[in-house]
Motif scaffolding. Structure first.
Motif, PDB file in Angstrom:
ATOM      1  N   ASP A 107       4.569  -3.411  -3.799  1.00 23.42           N
ATOM      2  CA  ASP A 107       4.055  -2.426  -2.850  1.00 23.42           C
ATOM      3  C   ASP A 107       2.621  -2.747  -2.445  1.00 23.42           C
ATOM      4  O   ASP A 107       2.226  -2.545  -1.281  1.00 23.42           O
ATOM      5  CB  ASP A 107       4.106  -1.018  -3.456  1.00 23.42           C
ATOM      6  CG  ASP A 107       5.509  -0.435  -3.479  1.00 23.42           C
ATOM      7  OD1 ASP A 107       6.404  -1.000  -2.819  1.00 23.42           O
ATOM      8  OD2 ASP A 107       5.713   0.580  -4.167  1.00 23.42           O
ATOM      9  N   ALA A 108       1.829  -3.252  -3.396  1.00 24.28           N
ATOM     10  CA  ALA A 108       0.450  -3.620  -3.088  1.00 24.28           C
ATOM     11  C   ALA A 108       0.402  -4.742  -2.058  1.00 24.28           C
ATOM     12  O   ALA A 108      -0.452  -4.759  -1.160  1.00 24.28           O
ATOM     13  CB  ALA A 108      -0.274  -4.038  -4.367  1.00 24.28           C
ATOM     14  N   GLY A 109       1.330  -5.695  -2.193  1.00 29.86           N
ATOM     15  CA  GLY A 109       1.383  -6.775  -1.208  1.00 29.86           C
ATOM     16  C   GLY A 109       1.732  -6.263   0.175  1.00 29.86           C
ATOM     17  O   GLY A 109       1.151  -6.698   1.184  1.00 29.86           O
ATOM     18  N   VAL A 110       2.665  -5.323   0.243  1.00 28.12           N
ATOM     19  CA  VAL A 110       3.037  -4.717   1.525  1.00 28.12           C
ATOM     20  C   VAL A 110       1.861  -3.938   2.101  1.00 28.12           C
ATOM     21  O   VAL A 110       1.574  -4.008   3.309  1.00 28.12           O
ATOM     22  CB  VAL A 110       4.270  -3.815   1.353  1.00 28.12           C
ATOM     23  CG1 VAL A 110       4.598  -3.093   2.664  1.00 28.12           C
ATOM     24  CG2 VAL A 110       5.477  -4.633   0.900  1.00 28.12           C
ATOM     25  N   LEU A 111       1.184  -3.183   1.248  1.00 26.24           N
ATOM     26  CA  LEU A 111       0.012  -2.423   1.697  1.00 26.24           C
ATOM     27  C   LEU A 111      -1.059  -3.344   2.273  1.00 26.24           C
ATOM     28  O   LEU A 111      -1.710  -3.009   3.267  1.00 26.24           O
ATOM     29  CB  LEU A 111      -0.563  -1.627   0.525  1.00 26.24           C
ATOM     30  CG  LEU A 111      -1.817  -0.793   0.804  1.00 26.24           C
ATOM     31  CD1 LEU A 111      -1.510   0.313   1.815  1.00 26.24           C
ATOM     32  CD2 LEU A 111      -2.353  -0.196  -0.498  1.00 26.24           C
ATOM     33  N   GLY A 131      -0.472  -6.115   3.778  1.00 30.03           N
ATOM     34  CA  GLY A 131      -0.032  -6.668   5.041  1.00 30.03           C
ATOM     35  C   GLY A 131       1.091  -7.685   4.983  1.00 30.03           C
ATOM     36  O   GLY A 131       1.531  -8.180   6.023  1.00 30.03           O
ATOM     37  N   LEU A 132       1.590  -8.025   3.774  1.00 33.87           N
ATOM     38  CA  LEU A 132       2.693  -8.977   3.681  1.00 33.87           C
ATOM     39  C   LEU A 132       4.026  -8.304   3.998  1.00 33.87           C
ATOM     40  O   LEU A 132       4.210  -7.123   3.690  1.00 33.87           O
ATOM     41  CB  LEU A 132       2.770  -9.558   2.263  1.00 33.87           C
ATOM     42  CG  LEU A 132       1.775 -10.650   1.872  1.00 33.87           C
ATOM     43  CD1 LEU A 132       2.012 -11.039   0.411  1.00 33.87           C
ATOM     44  CD2 LEU A 132       1.904 -11.873   2.767  1.00 33.87           C
ATOM     45  N   PRO A 133       4.956  -9.048   4.593  1.00 34.81           N
ATOM     46  CA  PRO A 133       6.319  -8.511   4.730  1.00 34.81           C
ATOM     47  C   PRO A 133       6.904  -8.226   3.355  1.00 34.81           C
ATOM     48  O   PRO A 133       6.574  -8.906   2.371  1.00 34.81           O
ATOM     49  CB  PRO A 133       7.075  -9.652   5.426  1.00 34.81           C
ATOM     50  CG  PRO A 133       6.016 -10.457   6.106  1.00 34.81           C
ATOM     51  CD  PRO A 133       4.803 -10.361   5.227  1.00 34.81           C
ATOM     52  N   ARG A 134       7.804  -7.246   3.285  1.00 31.63           N
ATOM     53  CA  ARG A 134       8.363  -6.807   2.000  1.00 31.63           C
ATOM     54  C   ARG A 134       9.001  -7.961   1.212  1.00 31.63           C
ATOM     55  O   ARG A 134       8.778  -8.098   0.017  1.00 31.63           O
ATOM     56  CB  ARG A 134       9.393  -5.702   2.252  1.00 31.63           C
ATOM     57  CG  ARG A 134      10.240  -5.300   1.058  1.00 31.63           C
ATOM     58  CD  ARG A 134       9.430  -4.661  -0.057  1.00 31.63           C
ATOM     59  NE  ARG A 134       8.820  -3.404   0.359  1.00 31.63           N
ATOM     60  CZ  ARG A 134       8.073  -2.654  -0.462  1.00 31.63           C
ATOM     61  NH1 ARG A 134       7.855  -3.049  -1.717  1.00 31.63           N
ATOM     62  NH2 ARG A 134       7.540  -1.533  -0.031  1.00 31.63           N
ATOM     63  N   GLU A 135       9.797  -8.788   1.873  1.00 30.57           N
ATOM     64  CA  GLU A 135      10.502  -9.864   1.169  1.00 30.57           C
ATOM     65  C   GLU A 135       9.518 -10.862   0.559  1.00 30.57           C
ATOM     66  O   GLU A 135       9.697 -11.315  -0.578  1.00 30.57           O
ATOM     67  CB  GLU A 135      11.463 -10.581   2.120  1.00 30.57           C
ATOM     68  CG  GLU A 135      12.282 -11.685   1.472  1.00 30.57           C
ATOM     69  CD  GLU A 135      13.180 -11.187   0.342  1.00 30.57           C
ATOM     70  OE1 GLU A 135      13.494 -11.996  -0.558  1.00 30.57           O
ATOM     71  OE2 GLU A 135      13.556  -9.998   0.354  1.00 30.57           O
ATOM     72  N   GLN A 136       8.476 -11.207   1.295  1.00 29.49           N
ATOM     73  CA  GLN A 136       7.478 -12.134   0.756  1.00 29.49           C
ATOM     74  C   GLN A 136       6.725 -11.514  -0.410  1.00 29.49           C
ATOM     75  O   GLN A 136       6.461 -12.184  -1.420  1.00 29.49           O
ATOM     76  CB  GLN A 136       6.494 -12.541   1.856  1.00 29.49           C
ATOM     77  CG  GLN A 136       7.045 -13.573   2.823  1.00 29.49           C
ATOM     78  CD  GLN A 136       5.977 -14.033   3.795  1.00 29.49           C
ATOM     79  OE1 GLN A 136       5.317 -13.215   4.457  1.00 29.49           O
ATOM     80  NE2 GLN A 136       5.803 -15.339   3.912  1.00 29.49           N
TER      81      GLN A 136
END
Length: 271
Positions: free
Chosen positions: A188-192, A194-199
């Motif tokens: 979730d932190a990666g998505v927050l 700015g990364l796409p969910r899968e990455q």
């Protein structure tokens, strides 16, 4: 393939996970395993899904022929009735293995006979992977050879003093929950950021797996690797500052203490 017959009293999710693992691994054949449960549809399902024998309500024949009897009911269920059935029909040499959280060997002995081999086990939920430690304590009449092959059929085992079992439950056996939650939060932190969910998801999994492999390979303490990875005033140390400021470590430690406390409470439920 292990010799002997196993009978499960209780066919819930943990019993199913163990059955699935030992059958798929070839530790036991489905024909060596029988299961009884208060819900007949549950035993019918286990019979259909894994080929194990669905025991009748009396369980007399299955108990009489079992070398290892697994008590897999809930702590609040009628353990006295379970013990009476075992005492009445099981052979004196049959070992009893309980996966009931919080219920002591002494209490189990009061139900099934104090001079019977009794093993108290808290199984890890990582059964399908062959990883994860279950915790086991044995009474004076049991030995490791009676259960070693069975326990290694769904993971690994650490033999403990019984006084440590509740602690091991809240820490070691509940451990995958803490890791799952951390990985979810990290993704979730990666998505927050700015990364796409899968990455974000695949990167989180790879970093966790790689970090464990690095610790095993290097033999270094996590703090030593943190010191190597974090340069003065760099990206990593700024991230760690925020993590430390979030009370992360203390929150995790409180979680383990709460799990240990609840394990002990479950064992105090009257049956």
């Amino acid at each position: 393939m292990a010799a002997g017959r196993i009978h499960f009293i209780g066919g819930g999710q943990m019993a199913e996970a163990i059955i699935r693992a030992v059958v798929s691994k070839g530790t036991y054949t489905a024909e060596q395993i029988s299961v009884a449960d208060i819900h007949e549809e549950r035993t019918s399902y286990l019979n259909t899904a894994y080929g194990v024998r669905a025991a009748g309500k009396s369980q007399e024949a299955e108990l009489a022929g079992a070398d290892l009897i697994i008590i897999a009911v809930r702590p609040q269920d009628d353990l006295a009735a379970v013990g009476a059935a075992i005492s009445s029909y099981a052979s004196s040499g049959a070992a009893v293995l309980s996966i009931v959280a919080g219920v002591t060997i002494d209490r189990l002995g009061g139900y099934v006979g104090a001079e019977r081999p009794i093993i108290r086990v808290i199984p890890n939920t990582l059964t399908d992977t062959g990883l994860g430690y279950s915790g086991a304590a044995l009474n004076a009449f049991a030995d490791k050879e009676q259960v070693e092959e069975f326990l290694n059929g769904f993971g690994k085992v650490q033999y403990l003093e019984e006084s440590l079992i509740d602690i091991f439950t809240g820490y070691g056996v509940a451990g995958p929950n803490y890791v799952y939650y951390f990985i979810e939060s990290l993704a979730d932190a990666g998505v927050l950021a700015g990364l796409p969910r899968e990455q974000a998801w695949t990167t989180a999994l790879e970093n966790v797996e790689g970090a464990v492999a690095m610790l095993r390979h290097s033999g270094l303490h996590p703090r030593q690797l943190l010191d190597i990875n974090n340069s003065p005033g760099g990206v990593g140390i700024h991230a760690l500052y925020e993590l430390n400021d979030s009370d992360f470590a203390a929150g995790l430690q409180r979680s383990v203490k709460a799990a240990v406390k609840r394990t002990t409470e479950l064992g105090q439920v009257k049956s």
